[in-house]
Design a protein around this motif. Sequence first.
Motif, PDB file in Angstrom:
ATOM      1  N   TRP A  60      27.157 -10.109  54.915  1.00  0.00           N
ATOM      2  CA  TRP A  60      26.472  -9.165  54.126  1.00  0.00           C
ATOM      3  C   TRP A  60      24.627  -8.940  54.908  1.00  0.00           C
ATOM      4  O   TRP A  60      24.369  -9.331  55.223  1.00  0.00           O
ATOM      5  CB  TRP A  60      26.678  -9.970  52.425  1.00  0.00           C
ATOM      6  N   VAL A 105      23.123   0.398  49.741  1.00  0.00           N
ATOM      7  CA  VAL A 105      24.483   0.106  48.932  1.00  0.00           C
ATOM      8  C   VAL A 105      25.683   0.790  48.215  1.00  0.00           C
ATOM      9  O   VAL A 105      26.201   0.550  49.413  1.00  0.00           O
ATOM     10  CB  VAL A 105      23.469  -1.079  48.243  1.00  0.00           C
ATOM     11  N   ASP A 106      25.312   1.944  48.393  1.00  0.00           N
ATOM     12  CA  ASP A 106      26.223   2.874  48.309  1.00  0.00           C
ATOM     13  C   ASP A 106      27.352   2.499  48.864  1.00  0.00           C
ATOM     14  O   ASP A 106      28.753   2.928  49.082  1.00  0.00           O
ATOM     15  CB  ASP A 106      26.092   3.999  47.924  1.00  0.00           C
ATOM     16  N   GLN A 116      28.861  -0.328  50.548  1.00  0.00           N
ATOM     17  CA  GLN A 116      29.622  -0.411  49.456  1.00  0.00           C
ATOM     18  C   GLN A 116      31.069   0.583  49.934  1.00  0.00           C
ATOM     19  O   GLN A 116      32.103   0.064  50.745  1.00  0.00           O
ATOM     20  CB  GLN A 116      29.771  -0.328  48.624  1.00  0.00           C
ATOM     21  N   LYS A 126      29.695  -5.457  52.385  1.00  0.00           N
ATOM     22  CA  LYS A 126      29.037  -6.597  51.403  1.00  0.00           C
ATOM     23  C   LYS A 126      27.193  -5.982  51.622  1.00  0.00           C
ATOM     24  O   LYS A 126      26.908  -6.582  52.512  1.00  0.00           O
ATOM     25  CB  LYS A 126      28.790  -7.602  50.686  1.00  0.00           C
ATOM     26  N   ARG A 135      22.390  -0.470  43.762  1.00  0.00           N
ATOM     27  CA  ARG A 135      23.160   0.987  43.831  1.00  0.00           C
ATOM     28  C   ARG A 135      21.799   2.067  43.974  1.00  0.00           C
ATOM     29  O   ARG A 135      20.800   1.827  42.480  1.00  0.00           O
ATOM     30  CB  ARG A 135      24.253   1.114  43.347  1.00  0.00           C
TER      31      ARG A 135
END
Length: 422
Positions: free
Chosen positions: A70, A84-85, A88, A93, A98
Amino acid sequence: MSEQVNLLVVGEGGREFAIAKKLQASPHVKQVYCAPGNVGMSTVGVQPVDIAETDFAGLIKFAKEHDVAWTFVGPEDCLVDGIVDDFQAAGLKAFGPRARAAQLEGSKDYALNFMNNYGVPTARHASYRDQTAALAGVDQFSFPLVIKENGLAGGKGVVIAPDRETAIRTIKEMFASGQARLVLEECLTGQEYSMFVLLSNGHYRILPMAQDHKRAYDGDRGPNTGGMGAYSPLPQLSAAARQQIIDEVVEPTVNGLVAGEYHYHGILYIGLIMTAAGPKVIEYNVRLGDPETQVILPRLATDLFELVDRALNDQPLPEVKTSSQASFGVVLASKGYPQKPVHGQTLGRFPQVAGISIDYANVAGDQDQLVGNGGRLLMVETLADSLQTAHDRVYAYLASLNEPECFYRHDIGAKAGLTTEN
């Protein structure tokens, strides 16, 4: 997780140095990579990676190729821009909110509306989209008046105007510089504290607290900076006041994140002032702070890897255990910071002294011949049995340096009753 894993930290400053160093020390971790990192990270076994923090596709490719379990995202602009979006969406991870939740830092107006909606105490405020309305709004407040740029400003987009003339000039300058919205706030009085909450979709743990020092010069004078020093714990904050902060600020904030379906997995920084009327929030940040991170992580006795790993996997969070020792750190900054910091000055090699840690930030070159590469160059930090001992050790080290193109504050910790012998 029994086997050792690889991790990626995104960012390059002192905050990311401290995060990567703490993660690399975990028995669960094989190798921490930091993109882009800085040359000082090799001193703590962290491997810098030449990928810009804004190159989301490049970071994703690296994470896949290096079997990264991660990624820990440090900088706020990456979070606001949706890193982060993107991770993902790529099946990876990443620890951080987001883009929608990151607006809590990305827009002061958005954050204030969130506080209003969910009953989080804050200063009286108003936001304005045009200069004429903002200038008229000045008369609705007393002085000093807090004027904030709405968007990200690296901790420097705040002016405390002592009088009407300064307020008018500041508003005109901010709109002239391209700001689309400004926020005016009443000026709160009291001690300022930094609360860091590790969140896992409604479940949370509170990390050690710290106090930052934002102004550039001694006596809280000069312009706002990203932070000139910090310390932890806070002897002037009683256990009852800390619990009041949790009850009146943390709980309604976390409940609001759940009610708003933010699915928040990351750190939420709550900057607040303990006023005569109780705690009031100044701002939210959606990540760890700099320089507070450099003093709170050394006091964190719980494995940071385990905290983050469980949070990302929606598993029960371990209790946060904190060292009884005190942590104290002072930033060494380039002359002229924050307005026009000197670049490229020769720093040389910083001496190794028992008990002293150096968290590098804006430096280049190599360990034997470092050069300055920005505003805040590094933080000198230590752990000791008392804050005063830690304070004295750090300032003794700083006094031994010969860095004419740099400066630091001499009064970090004064609000905790720490004294400096001159």
